[in-house]
Each structure stands twice: as structure tokens, then as C-alpha cells.
Scaffold this motif. Structure first.
Motif, PDB file in Angstrom:
ATOM      1  N   GLU A  69       0.818  -1.220   0.000  1.00 58.85           N
ATOM      2  CA  GLU A  69       0.000   0.000   0.000  1.00 58.85           C
ATOM      3  C   GLU A  69       0.841   1.255   0.000  1.00 58.85           C
ATOM      4  OE1 GLU A  69      -3.033   0.020   2.953  1.00 58.85           O
ATOM      5  OE2 GLU A  69      -4.080  -1.666   2.010  1.00 58.85           O
ATOM      6  N   GLN A  70       2.010   1.172   0.667  1.00 57.77           N
ATOM      7  CA  GLN A  70       2.937   2.297   0.710  1.00 57.77           C
ATOM      8  C   GLN A  70       4.287   1.784   1.187  1.00 57.77           C
ATOM      9  OE1 GLN A  70       1.441   5.124   3.583  1.00 57.77           O
ATOM     10  NE2 GLN A  70       1.414   3.642   5.219  1.00 57.77           N
ATOM     11  N   GLY A  71       5.313   2.615   1.125  1.00 62.60           N
ATOM     12  CA  GLY A  71       6.609   2.184   1.650  1.00 62.60           C
ATOM     13  C   GLY A  71       7.768   2.664   0.798  1.00 62.60           C
ATOM     14  N   ALA A  72       8.956   2.146   1.129  1.00 62.69           N
ATOM     15  CA  ALA A  72      10.177   2.589   0.453  1.00 62.69           C
ATOM     16  C   ALA A  72      10.366   1.784  -0.838  1.00 62.69           C
ATOM     17  CB  ALA A  72      11.364   2.406   1.397  1.00 62.69           C
ATOM     18  N   TYR A  73       9.597   2.127  -1.852  1.00 62.49           N
ATOM     19  CA  TYR A  73       9.650   1.446  -3.169  1.00 62.49           C
ATOM     20  C   TYR A  73       9.741   2.521  -4.251  1.00 62.49           C
ATOM     21  CZ  TYR A  73       8.100  -2.428  -0.305  1.00 62.49           C
ATOM     22  OH  TYR A  73       8.006  -3.367   0.685  1.00 62.49           O
ATOM     23  N   THR A  74      10.926   3.090  -4.360  1.00 63.69           N
ATOM     24  CA  THR A  74      11.135   4.237  -5.248  1.00 63.69           C
ATOM     25  C   THR A  74      10.611   3.969  -6.660  1.00 63.69           C
ATOM     26  OG1 THR A  74      13.079   4.862  -3.970  1.00 63.69           O
ATOM     27  CG2 THR A  74      12.913   5.776  -6.201  1.00 63.69           C
ATOM     28  N   GLY A  75       9.808   4.895  -7.138  1.00 64.80           N
ATOM     29  CA  GLY A  75       9.317   4.797  -8.515  1.00 64.80           C
ATOM     30  C   GLY A  75       8.027   4.022  -8.660  1.00 64.80           C
ATOM     31  N   GLU A  76       7.515   3.485  -7.573  1.00 68.75           N
ATOM     32  CA  GLU A  76       6.314   2.642  -7.678  1.00 68.75           C
ATOM     33  C   GLU A  76       5.039   3.404  -7.303  1.00 68.75           C
ATOM     34  OE1 GLU A  76       6.080  -0.635  -8.728  1.00 68.75           O
ATOM     35  OE2 GLU A  76       8.164  -0.408  -9.331  1.00 68.75           O
ATOM     36  N   VAL A  77       3.899   2.829  -7.662  1.00 70.55           N
ATOM     37  CA  VAL A  77       2.583   3.413  -7.390  1.00 70.55           C
ATOM     38  C   VAL A  77       1.701   2.307  -6.810  1.00 70.55           C
ATOM     39  CG1 VAL A  77       0.521   4.349  -8.531  1.00 70.55           C
ATOM     40  CG2 VAL A  77       2.775   5.194  -9.177  1.00 70.55           C
ATOM     41  N   SER A  78       0.909   2.634  -5.782  1.00 63.78           N
ATOM     42  CA  SER A  78       0.136   1.593  -5.096  1.00 63.78           C
ATOM     43  C   SER A  78      -1.343   1.599  -5.499  1.00 63.78           C
ATOM     44  CB  SER A  78       0.240   1.789  -3.583  1.00 63.78           C
ATOM     45  OG  SER A  78      -0.523   2.920  -3.197  1.00 63.78           O
ATOM     46  N   VAL A  79      -2.033   0.544  -5.081  1.00 66.02           N
ATOM     47  CA  VAL A  79      -3.475   0.434  -5.357  1.00 66.02           C
ATOM     48  C   VAL A  79      -4.257   1.613  -4.755  1.00 66.02           C
ATOM     49  CG1 VAL A  79      -5.552  -0.962  -4.937  1.00 66.02           C
ATOM     50  CG2 VAL A  79      -3.410  -2.081  -5.627  1.00 66.02           C
ATOM     51  N   PRO A  80      -4.048   1.958  -3.459  1.00 68.09           N
ATOM     52  CA  PRO A  80      -4.828   3.092  -2.922  1.00 68.09           C
ATOM     53  C   PRO A  80      -4.562   4.394  -3.679  1.00 68.09           C
ATOM     54  CG  PRO A  80      -3.790   1.867  -1.138  1.00 68.09           C
ATOM     55  CD  PRO A  80      -3.246   1.300  -2.413  1.00 68.09           C
ATOM     56  N   MET A  81      -3.346   4.569  -4.190  1.00 68.49           N
ATOM     57  CA  MET A  81      -3.053   5.789  -4.971  1.00 68.49           C
ATOM     58  C   MET A  81      -3.864   5.803  -6.264  1.00 68.49           C
ATOM     59  SD  MET A  81       1.055   5.931  -4.565  1.00 68.49           S
ATOM     60  CE  MET A  81       1.809   5.898  -2.945  1.00 68.49           C
ATOM     61  N   LEU A  82      -3.945   4.647  -6.907  1.00 63.46           N
ATOM     62  CA  LEU A  82      -4.712   4.558  -8.164  1.00 63.46           C
ATOM     63  C   LEU A  82      -6.197   4.769  -7.879  1.00 63.46           C
ATOM     64  CD1 LEU A  82      -2.959   1.550  -9.966  1.00 63.46           C
ATOM     65  CD2 LEU A  82      -2.697   3.991 -10.450  1.00 63.46           C
ATOM     66  N   LYS A  83      -6.667   4.138  -6.809  1.00 59.72           N
ATOM     67  CA  LYS A  83      -8.086   4.292  -6.452  1.00 59.72           C
ATOM     68  C   LYS A  83      -8.419   5.760  -6.196  1.00 59.72           C
ATOM     69  CE  LYS A  83     -11.098   1.792  -5.320  1.00 59.72           C
ATOM     70  NZ  LYS A  83     -12.302   1.452  -6.135  1.00 59.72           N
ATOM     71  N   ALA A  84      -7.533   6.427  -5.443  1.00 53.59           N
ATOM     72  CA  ALA A  84      -7.776   7.842  -5.118  1.00 53.59           C
ATOM     73  C   ALA A  84      -7.776   8.706  -6.375  1.00 53.59           C
ATOM     74  CB  ALA A  84      -6.716   8.333  -4.129  1.00 53.59           C
ATOM     75  N   ALA A  85      -7.080   8.242  -7.411  1.00 59.91           N
ATOM     76  CA  ALA A  85      -7.051   9.005  -8.672  1.00 59.91           C
ATOM     77  C   ALA A  85      -8.252   8.682  -9.555  1.00 59.91           C
ATOM     78  CB  ALA A  85      -5.754   8.704  -9.421  1.00 59.91           C
ATOM     79  N   GLY A  86      -9.113   7.774  -9.114  1.00 56.84           N
ATOM     80  CA  GLY A  86     -10.325   7.458  -9.877  1.00 56.84           C
ATOM     81  C   GLY A  86     -10.151   6.326 -10.875  1.00 56.84           C
ATOM     82  N   VAL A  87      -9.062   5.556 -10.714  1.00 54.99           N
ATOM     83  CA  VAL A  87      -8.775   4.451 -11.634  1.00 54.99           C
ATOM     84  C   VAL A  87      -9.600   3.219 -11.244  1.00 54.99           C
ATOM     85  CG1 VAL A  87      -6.908   2.855 -12.303  1.00 54.99           C
ATOM     86  CG2 VAL A  87      -6.479   5.315 -12.156  1.00 54.99           C
ATOM     87  N   GLN A  88     -10.042   2.443 -12.254  1.00 54.53           N
ATOM     88  CA  GLN A  88     -10.845   1.231 -11.950  1.00 54.53           C
ATOM     89  C   GLN A  88     -10.174  -0.079 -12.355  1.00 54.53           C
ATOM     90  OE1 GLN A  88     -12.507   3.418 -14.425  1.00 54.53           O
ATOM     91  NE2 GLN A  88     -14.222   4.305 -13.334  1.00 54.53           N
ATOM     92  N   TYR A  89      -9.245  -0.022 -13.310  1.00 49.69           N
ATOM     93  CA  TYR A  89      -8.622  -1.248 -13.852  1.00 49.69           C
ATOM     94  C   TYR A  89      -7.106  -1.138 -13.738  1.00 49.69           C
ATOM     95  CZ  TYR A  89     -13.135  -1.794 -16.298  1.00 49.69           C
ATOM     96  OH  TYR A  89     -14.463  -1.918 -16.610  1.00 49.69           O
ATOM     97  N   VAL A  90      -6.436  -2.289 -13.797  1.00 54.03           N
ATOM     98  CA  VAL A  90      -4.972  -2.248 -13.902  1.00 54.03           C
ATOM     99  C   VAL A  90      -4.479  -3.482 -14.667  1.00 54.03           C
ATOM    100  CG1 VAL A  90      -4.641  -3.273 -11.570  1.00 54.03           C
ATOM    101  CG2 VAL A  90      -2.776  -2.034 -12.666  1.00 54.03           C
TER     102      VAL A  90
END
Ligand SMILES: O=C[C@H](O)COP(=O)(O)O
Length: 254
Positions: A69-90
């Protein structure tokens, strides 16, 4: 009856402005309701696209996600970030990510579980490379990818997954699989899902074909009983071409 899904995978194409222009253009046409229409864009364009597509028939997808969901993963994007941006698929496990970014069936599995837990619909890619096809290993390869990539899901979770069968040799090459060959592999994938889960899940799960799909050949895939739409790269980049794909998918299905 399974609703077909036409998903455009823009890969590393389009600035935010170009992406928004695209959606504004296709919104001028009436999209058929009987096709699930999805655009998978680069991360930067997702919030603007999701905003534009709100309340419309267009779903917005990312092309990758991290399982934490979060953490020290430089360059990555998490599910909650995508959800908050209004994304539905991945999209998960695309062959380009497996080849260039060391994605494995194990990371695919973690990502699929995280996506479902967080409320995103995963589009999970499987497919053989040319040597595997030529040495008769196609079914074995896709079976392994499906088994490992979808390991540990419940039947209810599995119903939320979309599988995309993309033979790697057909991606971006103009050498599409014949509809009959794609149907054979996809019906085998459906049987694999029945063996791993149950027949009801296998009947419900959507399985797309991907690899050099164009407006000219989409009808041949959609006409197959087991093929539920397409994951499209190159031919999804122009609004006119993308619209033709969506319309053809609706027309040939009914
Ligand atoms: O995700 C889409 C696939 O990689 C297919 O790409 P393509 O339609 O350009 O062959």
C-alpha cells in the motif's frame, strides 16, 4: 452472457494533454453499452482521464501497480493511490513488464491480490514466446502462468479478474494469431480456470485476446465463443481506430 471488454493499452504514449484530447474526441460519439470500454494510460495522465471519463461509459486503467500500500519502493505506485485518482482497472503481468522489468508469476500474483483487495479490476496478461509456440509448449506455458499468477484467489475474487491471452510473438508485430488459434488457447485457459476454481467461475470470467488486433480483424476474434474482447496496443492510439474496435465488438457480438 459475458460482456466483451475492449481495453486500449497506450503503453508509453501520450502526454496528459494528448490523453485528454483523445477522451474528448471519443466522447463525441455514442459508445455502445454492450461493450466494456477501457483506456489504460501512463500514470501521469490517469487523474485527468478519470475526471474526464466520470459518469461516462469509459473505464480508466493503469498499466502496472505495486502490491504494497505504501513504503520505500522508489518509482512505484500503489493500489490506494490509483483508487484515489479514480482508476478502476490495472494491467498486470504484461509481457513487456515480464521481459524488461523482471516481472514474474509470483509478483503478478501479489499484484493481482492487492488489486482485488483494493477494489481494482486486474487485467492479467499471459502468453507464450515464439520458441515456446514453435516447440509446442503454448498450453503448458499459459497453464503455468494462470496457475501461479492466480494462485490463492477465492472463486468470488477470480470472477473479478479479466485474463488477456497475448502471444508475445503477436505483440506489435502485425503477425496476429488467427482467431481459430486464439480460440483454441483461450478455451484451454477457460478449462484451466474450471479445473483450478469451478465451472461457474470459468463460465463467467472474461478472457481477451491481444496481439496486433486492428479494426480489420477484431470481428474474427469477437465471433469466437470463448473470446471476450481484446487488449489493444497500437490500434488504440488513434480515436477513430479505437472507436471502430469498440463498435465492431458490439456489432459482432449481438
Ligand atoms: O497490451 C497490448 C498488447 O501488447 C498488444 O499490442 P499491439 O496491439 O500493438 O500488438
Amino acid at each position: 452472457m459475458r460482456t466483451p471488454v475492449i481495453a486500449g493499452n497506450w503503453k508509453m504514449h501520450k502526454t496528459v494533454e494528448e490523453a485528454v484530447d483523445f477522451v474528448e474526441t471519443i466522447q463525441r460519439s455514442e459508445l455502445p453499452g454492450e461493450v466494456e470500454t477501457v483506456l489504460c494510460a501512463p500514470f501521469l495522465a490517469l487523474p485527468a482521464l478519470a475526471e474526464k471519463a466520470k459518469g461516462s461509459k469509459i473505464g480508466i486503467g493503469a498499466q502496472n501497480v505495486h502490491w504494497e500500500e505504501q513504503g520505500a519502493y522508489t518509482g512505484e505506485v500503489s493500489v490506494p493511490m490509483l483508487k484515489a485518482a479514480g482508476v478502476q482497472y490495472v494491467i498486470i503481468g504484461h509481457s513487456e513488464r515480464r521481459t524488461y522489468f523482471a516481472e514474474t508469476d509470483e509478483t503478478v500474483n501479489r499484484k493481482v491480490k492487492a488489486a482485488i483487495a483494493g477494489g481494482l479490476t486486474p487485467i492479467v496478461c499471459v502468453g507464450e514466446v515464439l520458441e515456446e509456440r514453435e516447440s509446442g509448449q503454448t498450453k503448458q506455458v499459459v497453464q503455468e502462468q494462470v496457475k501461479k499468477g492466480l494462485n490463492g484467489l477465492s472463486s468470488e475474487e477470480m470472477k473479478k479478474v479479466i485474463i488477456a491471452y497475448e502471444p508475445v510473438w503477436a505483440i506489435g508485430t502485425g503477425k496476429a494469431s488467427t482467431a481459430e488459434d486464439a480460440e483454441e488457447v483461450i478455451s484451454f485457459i477457460r478449462k484451466t480456470v474450471a479445473d483450478l476454481f469451478d465451472q461457474q467461475v470459468a463460465n463467467e470470467v472474461r478472457i481477451q485476446y491481444g496481439g496486433s488486433v486492428k479494426p480489420e480483424n477484431i470481428g474474427t476474434y469477437i465471433a469466437q465463443p470463448n473470446i471476450d474482447g481484446a487488449l489493444v496496443g497500437g490500434a488504440s492510439l488513434e480515436p477513430a481506430s479505437f472507436l471502430k474496435l469498440v463498435e465492431a465488438a458490439a456489432g459482432d457480438r449481438s
